[in-house]
Design an enzyme around this catalytic site. Structure first.
Site, PDB file in Angstrom:
ATOM      1  N   ARG A  26     -13.003   5.358  -3.704  1.00 35.17           N
ATOM      2  CA  ARG A  26     -12.468   5.147  -1.766  1.00 35.17           C
ATOM      3  C   ARG A  26     -13.662   5.989  -1.246  1.00 35.17           C
ATOM      4  NH1 ARG A  26      -7.537   6.628   1.887  1.00 35.17           N
ATOM      5  NH2 ARG A  26      -8.426   7.887   3.567  1.00 35.17           N
ATOM      6  N   ASP A  40      -0.633  14.792   6.482  1.00 37.65           N
ATOM      7  CA  ASP A  40      -1.352  14.027   5.293  1.00 37.65           C
ATOM      8  C   ASP A  40      -2.480  14.703   4.561  1.00 37.65           C
ATOM      9  OD1 ASP A  40      -1.929  12.294   3.527  1.00 37.65           O
ATOM     10  OD2 ASP A  40      -3.171  11.125   5.182  1.00 37.65           O
ATOM     11  N   GLY A  66      -0.669   7.353   1.507  1.00 36.21           N
ATOM     12  CA  GLY A  66       0.124   9.503   1.966  1.00 36.21           C
ATOM     13  C   GLY A  66       0.032   9.187   2.826  1.00 36.21           C
ATOM     14  N   PHE A  67      -0.285   8.754   4.200  1.00 38.26           N
ATOM     15  CA  PHE A  67      -0.257   9.287   5.463  1.00 38.26           C
ATOM     16  C   PHE A  67       0.760   8.692   6.075  1.00 38.26           C
ATOM     17  CE2 PHE A  67      -0.041   7.434   9.623  1.00 38.26           C
ATOM     18  CZ  PHE A  67      -0.684   8.597  10.349  1.00 38.26           C
ATOM     19  N   HIS A 106     -14.472   3.468   4.376  1.00 35.64           N
ATOM     20  CA  HIS A 106     -13.313   3.289   5.337  1.00 35.64           C
ATOM     21  C   HIS A 106     -14.096   4.302   6.835  1.00 35.64           C
ATOM     22  CE1 HIS A 106     -10.036   4.115   7.326  1.00 35.64           C
ATOM     23  NE2 HIS A 106      -8.955   5.119   6.752  1.00 35.64           N
ATOM     24  N   TRP A 142       0.760  -1.689   0.354  1.00 30.22           N
ATOM     25  CA  TRP A 142       0.078   0.038  -0.254  1.00 30.22           C
ATOM     26  C   TRP A 142       1.186   1.393  -0.385  1.00 30.22           C
ATOM     27  CZ3 TRP A 142      -4.153   3.047  -0.892  1.00 30.22           C
ATOM     28  CH2 TRP A 142      -4.383   3.824   0.285  1.00 30.22           C
ATOM     29  N   GLY A 143       1.076   1.833  -1.365  1.00 26.46           N
ATOM     30  CA  GLY A 143       1.654   3.212  -1.258  1.00 26.46           C
ATOM     31  C   GLY A 143       1.061   3.943  -0.606  1.00 26.46           C
TER      32      GLY A 143
HETATM   33  C1  SPV Z   1      -3.069   6.216   4.246  1.00 25.49           C
HETATM   34  O1  SPV Z   1      -2.771   4.995   4.425  1.00 25.49           O
HETATM   35  O2  SPV Z   1      -2.634   7.194   3.792  1.00 25.49           O
HETATM   36  C2  SPV Z   1      -4.375   5.747   3.842  1.00 25.49           C
HETATM   37  C3  SPV Z   1      -5.245   5.041   4.928  1.00 25.49           C
HETATM   38  O3  SPV Z   1      -5.413   6.260   3.340  1.00 25.49           O
HETATM   39  S1  SPV Z   1      -5.944   6.056   6.199  1.00 25.49           S
HETATM   40  O4  SPV Z   1      -4.703   7.026   6.719  1.00 25.49           O
HETATM   41  O5  SPV Z   1      -6.553   6.002   6.763  1.00 25.49           O
HETATM   42  O6  SPV Z   1      -6.688   7.332   5.645  1.00 25.49           O
HETATM   43 MG    MG Z   2      -4.285   8.109   2.458  1.00 24.09          MG
END
Ligand code: SPV
Ligand code: MG
Length: 290
Positions: A155, A54, A43-44, A186, A40-41
């Site tokens: 999403r 983020d 963004g957070f 989510h 999972w790339g």
């Molecule tokens: C991320 O990991 O960047 C996500 C998941 O989008 S969350 O941080 O839970 O939104």
């Molecule tokens: Mg994200």
């Protein structure tokens, strides 16, 4: 079978696929080594690794460059978190081919306004775009892909925004109708009830995707038993593991007045050298350095 075809097949397979977050090629390599099906790339995670929120503070090219570096470092499929698509449907049309060319096998795009705020923060600014607007973005993403196996995952943040299950279901159905290959739903509730209710009510044909960060008690066998979820994403466990481990070791070194105590508990330097791909370089050395 290439990476994109493998990922599409896995997503549709009745056996649950699991993806681990990564913020750089090393964390992706460790996730692949541990046996995760995909990366999972996040963004957070990338934002956290730059010590910024983020919230679209980093530029799209910073994320894209990291995806390219990760895709080059591992063989497992990479799912790029493209937030809201960095603008409107036009921006999405230009971004998706770049993510595909970078070696990603899928993008996940969320139905919030740009710039976004992170989903799990208490009292975040969670504003949704109109359903039709996001359908246009999903259609643009699907039309822009070059390989038909490249997946577009829509999403919905309806539950995160407090808009309720009815709105979440309406959005998920609309995004499926627009061509999404899967729907990520989510939730930030500490109990899985909200998600379980959504999954039970989902009548769509495409698989669902869950990110159980807020409700970790929901385990893979429970998710698998629901029958409608194709993919579970562990959204931030690489960066949290890194933060915990670094904090602990740094504090111990300060306390001990040196590195003499921690040395034995850390991975040896030769382990890191191996992760750097040393074997491959030695082979090049043997063949070409004359
Ligand atoms: C991320 O990991 O960047 C996500 C998941 O989008 S969350 O941080 O839970 O939104
Ligand atoms: Mg994200």
């Amino acid at each position: 079978m290439n990476r994109n075809a493998r990922f599409r097949q896995k997503l549709q397979d009745p056996v649950l696929t699991h993806a681990m977050s990564a913020h750089n090629p090393l964390s992706a390599k460790l996730a692949a080594e541990a046996g995760f099906d995909a990366i999972w790339g996040s963004g957070f995670e990338l934002s956290a690794s730059h010590a910024v929120p983020d919230a679209n503070i980093l530029s799209p090219s910073q994320h894209l460059d990291m995806m390219r570096a990760i895709a080059a470092a591992v063989d497992v499929p990479l799912i790029a978190d493209i937030d809201t698509g960095f603008g409107n449907a036009i921006n999405v049309s230009y971004m998706v081919p770049q993510y595909e060319a970078a070696g990603c096998s899928a993008v996940v795009m969320e139905d919030k306004t740009f710039p976004k705020d992170t989903s799990l923060r208490a009292a975040g600014r969670q504003e949704l775009v109109r359903i039709e607007e996001f359908q246009g973005k999903v259609e643009a993403a699907c039309a822009a892909r070059r390989d038909a196996d490249f997946c577009v995952i829509a999403r919905t943040e309806a539950l995160i925004a407090g808009a309720g299950e009815r709105e979440a279901l309406a959005r998920a159905s609309a995004y499926e109708a627009a061509g999404a290959d899967a729907i990520l739903i989510h939730s930030k509730q500490r109990e899985p009830g909200e998600i379980l209710s959504f999954v039970a009510a989902w009548r769509g044909r495409v698989p669902l995707v869950l990110v159980p960060t807020a409700y970790p008690q929901l385990r893979e066998p429970d998710i698998q038993a629901l029958g409608k979820v194709g993919l579970v994403i562990y959204g931030n466990h690489a960066i949290r593991a890194a933060v915990g481990a670094m904090r602990d070791v740094f504090a111990r070194i300060r306390r001990d007045g040196g590195i003499h105590e921690v040395d034995a508990v850390l991975p040896p330097v030769k382990d890191i050298i191996a992760l750097q791909g040393d074997t491959a370089m030695r082979e090049l050395e043997r063949r070409y350095l004359k």
